[in-house]
Design a protein around this motif. Sequence first.
Motif, PDB file in Angstrom:
ATOM      1  N   UNK A 128       0.837  -1.124  -0.128  1.00 33.38           N
ATOM      2  CA  UNK A 128       0.216   0.152   0.016  1.00 33.38           C
ATOM      3  C   UNK A 128       1.130   1.465  -0.076  1.00 33.38           C
ATOM      4  N   UNK A 129       1.972   1.207   0.722  1.00 29.74           N
ATOM      5  CA  UNK A 129       2.840   2.319   0.637  1.00 29.74           C
ATOM      6  C   UNK A 129       4.187   2.217  -0.524  1.00 29.74           C
ATOM      7  N   UNK A 130       4.533   0.759  -0.579  1.00 25.01           N
ATOM      8  CA  UNK A 130       5.591   0.868  -1.620  1.00 25.01           C
ATOM      9  C   UNK A 130       5.136   0.840  -3.146  1.00 25.01           C
ATOM     10  N   UNK A 131       3.996   1.117  -3.345  1.00 23.53           N
ATOM     11  CA  UNK A 131       3.369   1.016  -4.746  1.00 23.53           C
ATOM     12  C   UNK A 131       3.985   2.195  -5.596  1.00 23.53           C
ATOM     13  N   UNK A 132       4.279   3.369  -4.618  1.00 23.25           N
ATOM     14  CA  UNK A 132       4.820   4.642  -5.643  1.00 23.25           C
ATOM     15  C   UNK A 132       6.347   4.637  -5.569  1.00 23.25           C
ATOM     16  N   UNK A 133       7.046   3.499  -5.177  1.00 28.70           N
ATOM     17  CA  UNK A 133       8.468   3.400  -5.125  1.00 28.70           C
ATOM     18  C   UNK A 133       8.939   3.112  -6.727  1.00 28.70           C
ATOM     19  N   UNK A 134      10.136   3.775  -6.966  1.00 29.14           N
ATOM     20  CA  UNK A 134      10.704   3.753  -8.434  1.00 29.14           C
ATOM     21  C   UNK A 134      11.242   2.417  -8.769  1.00 29.14           C
ATOM     22  N   UNK A 135      12.038   1.711  -7.626  1.00 28.76           N
ATOM     23  CA  UNK A 135      12.497   0.523  -8.118  1.00 28.76           C
ATOM     24  C   UNK A 135      12.568  -0.422  -7.007  1.00 28.76           C
ATOM     25  N   UNK A 136      12.888  -1.783  -7.245  1.00 30.56           N
ATOM     26  CA  UNK A 136      12.895  -2.845  -6.217  1.00 30.56           C
ATOM     27  C   UNK A 136      13.830  -2.463  -4.807  1.00 30.56           C
ATOM     28  N   UNK A 137      14.878  -2.087  -5.468  1.00 31.30           N
ATOM     29  CA  UNK A 137      15.942  -1.716  -4.253  1.00 31.30           C
ATOM     30  C   UNK A 137      15.407  -0.708  -3.208  1.00 31.30           C
ATOM     31  N   UNK A 138      14.557   0.102  -3.666  1.00 35.38           N
ATOM     32  CA  UNK A 138      14.097   1.104  -2.898  1.00 35.38           C
ATOM     33  C   UNK A 138      13.372   0.518  -1.661  1.00 35.38           C
TER      34      UNK A 138
END
Length: 421
Positions: free
Chosen positions: A208-218
């Motif tokens: 729900x919060x990581x859906x806006x991250x750019x890449x997996x490493x983030x």
Amino acid sequence: MKAVKEHQSWFSLGIIWAGAVISIPSLLVGNALVAGMGLSTALLVTLAGYAIIVLLMILQGIQSTDLGKPTVQVAAQVFGKTGSRTILSIILAIACLGWFGIQANVCGAALADLLAKTGVNMPVPLASLICGFVMVISAVYGVKVLRVISYIAVPLLVGISIFGLIEALTGDSLQIIQHHKPEGAMSFTDGLAITLGSFALGAVIAGDYSQFSRKRSDVLKAALIGIVPAGLLMIGAGAVLTIAYQASDITATFLSITTPFVGGVVLILATWKTNLVNAISGGFAFINVFNVSKEKEKWAVGIAGTIGTVLAVVGILNYFTPIMSILSAMIPPVAGVMIASYWVLGRGDKSRWHEVEGVNILGVVSWLLGAVIASTPVVLSLFPSLPQVPNQPLIGIVISFVVYYAGYRLSAQKTVILEES
């Protein structure tokens, strides 16, 4: 034109997750652990528990980062669109109502103790009732107050915890900590179940919060840096402070740090802040489960908070350990099914992901089997006269993973045979 989603940095994601861990429940876990095991074992259990939580968060969070969707939509492949919304909403509702009751109970105990210092005697159930209704009203009519209370409560909670730790580790209390002997005999797996239960929901819905991250490493960096240090600090603080101040519960501990007024106010603000989120999230869960219209959103929030308040009045805090164990049994199997589908069967390739309409029976049955089997030892422990089974907090996620994987393979093989014939 198509709207472009605003990306977030790994640091901002890590701060969000760390803020969720910096809370009264984490201190309660530390308090519960040292009541049944030594300090070094409690810290080892915490480290092991949060290592598992972080692993689940990374695997769950990356799915949403890849697809740009929240958890309930990502889970629509394994549970079906209707099944996903219903299952996750029921789990969210149960967790939020339970947490609301626990924290309103803590707040009520703090208020009752504070009033007792001034000569006013108020029963804890009545104080919990008052605190609960204030929190409900705030959630229904004053949602904007959440941000203000968060800015005040989180720094105060961290500050008083660190101050208490410094006092404990540099004063006469150090000898008490070194010679601490637990009152009970809690096993490592029981302690692991409590630790997992305290943040299992956060791990499963990490997307729900990581859906806006750019890449997996983030997601990887945010989970490692945001969760592990904050979790160890808060649970460790709860454990050490409980020993140092020789208090029976976290309320008594906080009233012993600095002054009763300061400790009580910090507890009240911290529980208030978190319960605003619990009431709002619980209300949204009710809307999804019962298909309530958005126009009745405030009613749903109010009902969720009221149910949580009733739980506080009846003393849900007394059942903290079994509640955490139940949550650690019910929630991780959701991740077991999703991990089997996305990471093993789908090989982590987002092009293999697709939504399933309605209810995916295989996913629902896989989750339910894992949840029921993992919950059985906890339920049996509530009835000492019945045969007891050792608590294995990870058995649920393993069972749900295996059942879904095997069921999918068998159904796929059956489809191939039918097509060939």
